[in-house]
Design an enzyme around this catalytic site. Structure first.
Site, PDB file in Angstrom:
ATOM      1  N   SER A   1       0.836  -1.201   0.000  1.00 17.74           N
ATOM      2  CA  SER A   1       0.000   0.000   0.000  1.00 17.74           C
ATOM      3  C   SER A   1       0.868   1.247   0.000  1.00 17.74           C
ATOM      4  O   SER A   1       1.986   1.236   0.529  1.00 17.74           O
ATOM      5  CB  SER A   1      -0.842  -0.017   1.277  1.00 17.74           C
ATOM      6  OG  SER A   1      -1.413   1.243   1.502  1.00 17.74           O
TER       7      SER A   1
ATOM      8  N   TYR B   1      -1.624  -1.209  11.016  1.00 13.29           N
ATOM      9  CA  TYR B   1      -1.880  -1.736   9.667  1.00 13.29           C
ATOM     10  C   TYR B   1      -0.714  -1.399   8.733  1.00 13.29           C
ATOM     11  O   TYR B   1      -0.178  -2.270   8.038  1.00 13.29           O
ATOM     12  CB  TYR B   1      -3.195  -1.159   9.113  1.00 13.29           C
ATOM     13  CG  TYR B   1      -3.335  -1.378   7.617  1.00 13.29           C
ATOM     14  CD1 TYR B   1      -3.552  -2.656   7.105  1.00 13.29           C
ATOM     15  CD2 TYR B   1      -3.219  -0.312   6.715  1.00 13.29           C
ATOM     16  CE1 TYR B   1      -3.651  -2.868   5.724  1.00 13.29           C
ATOM     17  CE2 TYR B   1      -3.318  -0.516   5.344  1.00 13.29           C
ATOM     18  CZ  TYR B   1      -3.534  -1.798   4.853  1.00 13.29           C
ATOM     19  OH  TYR B   1      -3.616  -1.999   3.493  1.00 13.29           O
TER      20      TYR B   1
ATOM     21  N   LYS C   1       2.424  -3.778   6.614  1.00 15.67           N
ATOM     22  CA  LYS C   1       2.860  -3.729   5.208  1.00 15.67           C
ATOM     23  C   LYS C   1       4.368  -3.469   5.121  1.00 15.67           C
ATOM     24  O   LYS C   1       5.080  -4.114   4.343  1.00 15.67           O
ATOM     25  CB  LYS C   1       2.093  -2.646   4.442  1.00 15.67           C
ATOM     26  CG  LYS C   1       0.594  -2.897   4.331  1.00 15.67           C
ATOM     27  CD  LYS C   1       0.273  -4.167   3.559  1.00 15.67           C
ATOM     28  CE  LYS C   1      -1.205  -4.411   3.400  1.00 15.67           C
ATOM     29  NZ  LYS C   1      -1.551  -5.737   2.894  1.00 15.67           N
TER      30      LYS C   1
HETATM   31  P1  NAD Z   1     -10.728  -7.278   1.548  1.00 13.86           P
HETATM   32  O1  NAD Z   1     -10.858  -7.305   3.017  1.00 13.86           O
HETATM   33  O2  NAD Z   1     -11.957  -7.035   0.730  1.00 13.86           O
HETATM   34  O3  NAD Z   1     -10.061  -8.646   1.029  1.00 13.86           O
HETATM   35  C1  NAD Z   1      -9.171  -9.394   1.811  1.00 13.86           C
HETATM   36  C2  NAD Z   1      -9.683 -10.834   1.822  1.00 13.86           C
HETATM   37  O4  NAD Z   1      -8.777 -11.625   2.599  1.00 13.86           O
HETATM   38  C3  NAD Z   1     -11.067 -10.973   2.473  1.00 13.86           C
HETATM   39  O5  NAD Z   1     -11.913 -11.703   1.598  1.00 13.86           O
HETATM   40  C4  NAD Z   1     -10.794 -11.725   3.772  1.00 13.86           C
HETATM   41  O6  NAD Z   1     -11.877 -12.575   4.132  1.00 13.86           O
HETATM   42  C5  NAD Z   1      -9.529 -12.494   3.425  1.00 13.86           C
HETATM   43  N1  NAD Z   1      -8.690 -12.821   4.583  1.00 13.86           N
HETATM   44  C6  NAD Z   1      -8.246 -12.001   5.574  1.00 13.86           C
HETATM   45  N2  NAD Z   1      -7.475 -12.679   6.431  1.00 13.86           N
HETATM   46  C7  NAD Z   1      -7.409 -13.966   5.988  1.00 13.86           C
HETATM   47  C8  NAD Z   1      -6.767 -15.144   6.450  1.00 13.86           C
HETATM   48  N3  NAD Z   1      -6.018 -15.155   7.563  1.00 13.86           N
HETATM   49  N4  NAD Z   1      -6.935 -16.292   5.745  1.00 13.86           N
HETATM   50  C9  NAD Z   1      -7.695 -16.313   4.612  1.00 13.86           C
HETATM   51  N5  NAD Z   1      -8.327 -15.235   4.134  1.00 13.86           N
HETATM   52  C10 NAD Z   1      -8.181 -14.067   4.812  1.00 13.86           C
HETATM   53  O7  NAD Z   1      -9.608  -6.206   1.180  1.00 13.86           O
HETATM   54  P2  NAD Z   1      -9.187  -5.586  -0.232  1.00 13.86           P
HETATM   55  O8  NAD Z   1      -9.618  -4.178  -0.251  1.00 13.86           O
HETATM   56  O9  NAD Z   1      -9.577  -6.497  -1.321  1.00 13.86           O
HETATM   57  O10 NAD Z   1      -7.619  -5.570  -0.049  1.00 13.86           O
HETATM   58  C11 NAD Z   1      -6.804  -6.666  -0.460  1.00 13.86           C
HETATM   59  C12 NAD Z   1      -5.388  -6.417  -0.018  1.00 13.86           C
HETATM   60  O11 NAD Z   1      -4.933  -5.168  -0.551  1.00 13.86           O
HETATM   61  C13 NAD Z   1      -5.192  -6.315   1.492  1.00 13.86           C
HETATM   62  O12 NAD Z   1      -3.983  -6.938   1.836  1.00 13.86           O
HETATM   63  C14 NAD Z   1      -5.120  -4.834   1.737  1.00 13.86           C
HETATM   64  O13 NAD Z   1      -4.364  -4.527   2.885  1.00 13.86           O
HETATM   65  C15 NAD Z   1      -4.426  -4.349   0.481  1.00 13.86           C
HETATM   66  N6  NAD Z   1      -4.722  -2.949   0.173  1.00 13.86           N
HETATM   67  C16 NAD Z   1      -6.017  -2.534   0.081  1.00 13.86           C
HETATM   68  C17 NAD Z   1      -6.299  -1.202  -0.163  1.00 13.86           C
HETATM   69  C18 NAD Z   1      -7.730  -0.721  -0.216  1.00 13.86           C
HETATM   70  O14 NAD Z   1      -7.969   0.478  -0.057  1.00 13.86           O
HETATM   71  N7  NAD Z   1      -8.728  -1.572  -0.453  1.00 13.86           N
HETATM   72  C19 NAD Z   1      -5.259  -0.282  -0.342  1.00 13.86           C
HETATM   73  C20 NAD Z   1      -3.938  -0.739  -0.268  1.00 13.86           C
HETATM   74  C21 NAD Z   1      -3.685  -2.074  -0.005  1.00 13.86           C
END
Ligand code: NAD
Ligand code: UDP
Length: 341
Positions: free
Chosen positions: A126, A150, A154
């Site tokens: 991120s 958080y 990362k």
């Molecule tokens: P999200 O929460 O919609 O998706 C993450 C998925 O991982 C979920 O379906 C959750 O059920 C699953 N999960 C969490 N812990 C788990 C575990 N221990 N075992 C199995 N499954 C697990 O989030 P997103 O927005 O799709 O983000 C995806 C990734 O991108 C994350 O790592 C997040 O930190 C990163 N990210 C997101 C954003 C944003 O704004 N959405 C920005 C930068 C980085």
């Protein structure tokens, strides 16, 4: 050439959109998700968009034994690792949960990959790793830091990946630093479905537009920016998904063990610009008030996406109007998000 790709967190917001594009690019996809922050209903929607049956492994990636067994039984060739918790505020309240889940799942995955000789990994990082005082546009070689648990997960995982790559030089790892993902698939059947009151701007505006929340609170109009509200690099989730497909392809060709790429548009849009773009998508004005700054916010965050453009041949193509039209289609067709069953 198609690969068998394990998509950890593939039922989530970004993962689900990426699954569609992986299949379209000819990859064979396995989803691993414990549905901690997603609903099983997304899988049927993905199947109806893609016309393919999806194989889903519903367990916690921290379960090292089950993860090993999955790698024993499937010829996994590459992994995209989206799994983790992502709410900044909650991470301050529950730091141990965040460190345990985000780091623990990564350790379990890296172990299984090492034992099974799997050498291609794309990791969801991120722009938060650029910390508080980074100059814009942000380039990948800036120092990293964080302001909340958080963000630290990362920063730490990035370091773990660099260390693993030194010890296992045949690894090909992509660290993708996302800016602000928004938007939804053009079908309007999948999208972002936060639980509880959203913290992020676009989901909040969506819920104001659909009548679930009364009005947007704009956090601060006294920043040193053109209209006084803070600037972010909003990127359509479809562009982001395409960035993952491009990164995966690049990993098969590069000699570099770890590659770090910003995925952003390179444009900073203000809170009020996003609100007005959303109003155009909805066709009416939306209520808002200006309130004080939110603790920990920075004035401006946007990418220098030049490295991804040069090395991946990837570039974001959607405008903020596209993002808002697609977010609104999803939200208006699914005012309460995904059904529970
Ligand atoms: P999200 O929460 O919609 O998706 C993450 C998925 O991982 C979920 O379906 C959750 O059920 C699953 N999960 C969490 N812990 C788990 C575990 N221990 N075992 C199995 N499954 C697990 O989030 P997103 O927005 O799709 O983000 C995806 C990734 O991108 C994350 O790592 C997040 O930190 C990163 N990210 C997101 C954003 C944003 O704004 N959405 C920005 C930068 C980085
Ligand atoms: N924001 C806002 N009201 C909200 C949510 C967010 O004014 O209800 C602002 C926030 O202060 C920031 C921008 O919108 O300037 C983007 O916030 P978000 O939480 O989506 O992303 P981040 O700040 O983590 O990049």
């Amino acid at each position: 050439m198609g690969m068998r790709v394990l998509v950890c967190g593939g039922a989530g917001y970004i993962g689900s959109h990426t699954v569609i594009q992986l299949l379209a690019a000819g990859h064979d996809v396995l989803i691993l998700d414990n549905f901690a922050n997603s609903k099983p209903a997304v899988i049927k929607r993905l199947e109806s968009i893609t016309g393919e049956h999806l194989r889903v492994h519903a367990f916690d990636l921290r379960d090292a034994e089950r993860t090993e067994r999955l790698f024993d039984h499937e010829q996994i060739e590459a992994v995209i690792h989206f799994a983790g918790h992502k709410a900044v505020g909650e991470s301050v309240e529950k730091p141990l949960e965040y460190y345990q889940n985000n780091l623990g799942s990564t350790f379990s995955l890296l172990r299984a990959m090492e034992r099974h000789g799997v050498t291609k990994l794309v990791f969801s990082s991120s722009a938060t790793v650029y910390g508080e005082n980074a100059p814009v546009p942000m380039t990948e070689d800036l120092p990293t830091s964080a302001t909340n648990p958080y963000g630290w997960t990362k920063v730490m995982i990035e370091q773990v990946l660099r260390d693993v790559a030194v010890a296992q030089p045949d690894q090909r790892i992509a660290i993708l630093r996302y800016f602000n993902p928004v938007g939804a698939h053009r079908s309007g059947t999948i999208g972002e479905d936060p639980s509880g009151i959203p913290n992020n701007l676009l989901p909040y505006i969506c819920q104001v537009a659909v009548g679930r929340l009364q009005k947007l609170r704009v956090f601060g109009d006294d920043y040193d920016t053109p209209d006084g509200t803070a600037l972010r690099d909003y990127i359509h989730v479809e562009d982001l998904a395409a960035g993952h497909v491009a990164a995966l392809a690049r990993l098969t060709a590069t000699e570099r063990a770890v590659s770090t790429w910003n995925l952003g548009t390179g444009n900073g849009s203000s809170v009020l610009e996003m609100l007005h773009a959303f109003e155009r998508a909805v066709g009416r004005t939306l209520p808002y008030e200006i309130v004080g700054r939110r603790a920990g916010d920075i004035a401006a965050s946007f990418a220098d996406p030049g490295r991804a453009r040069a090395e991946l041949g990837w570039k974001a193509t959607h405008t903020i109007d596209d993002m808002c039209v697609d977010s609104w289609r999803w939200q208006s067709q699914n005012p309460n998000g995904y059904p529970d069953a």
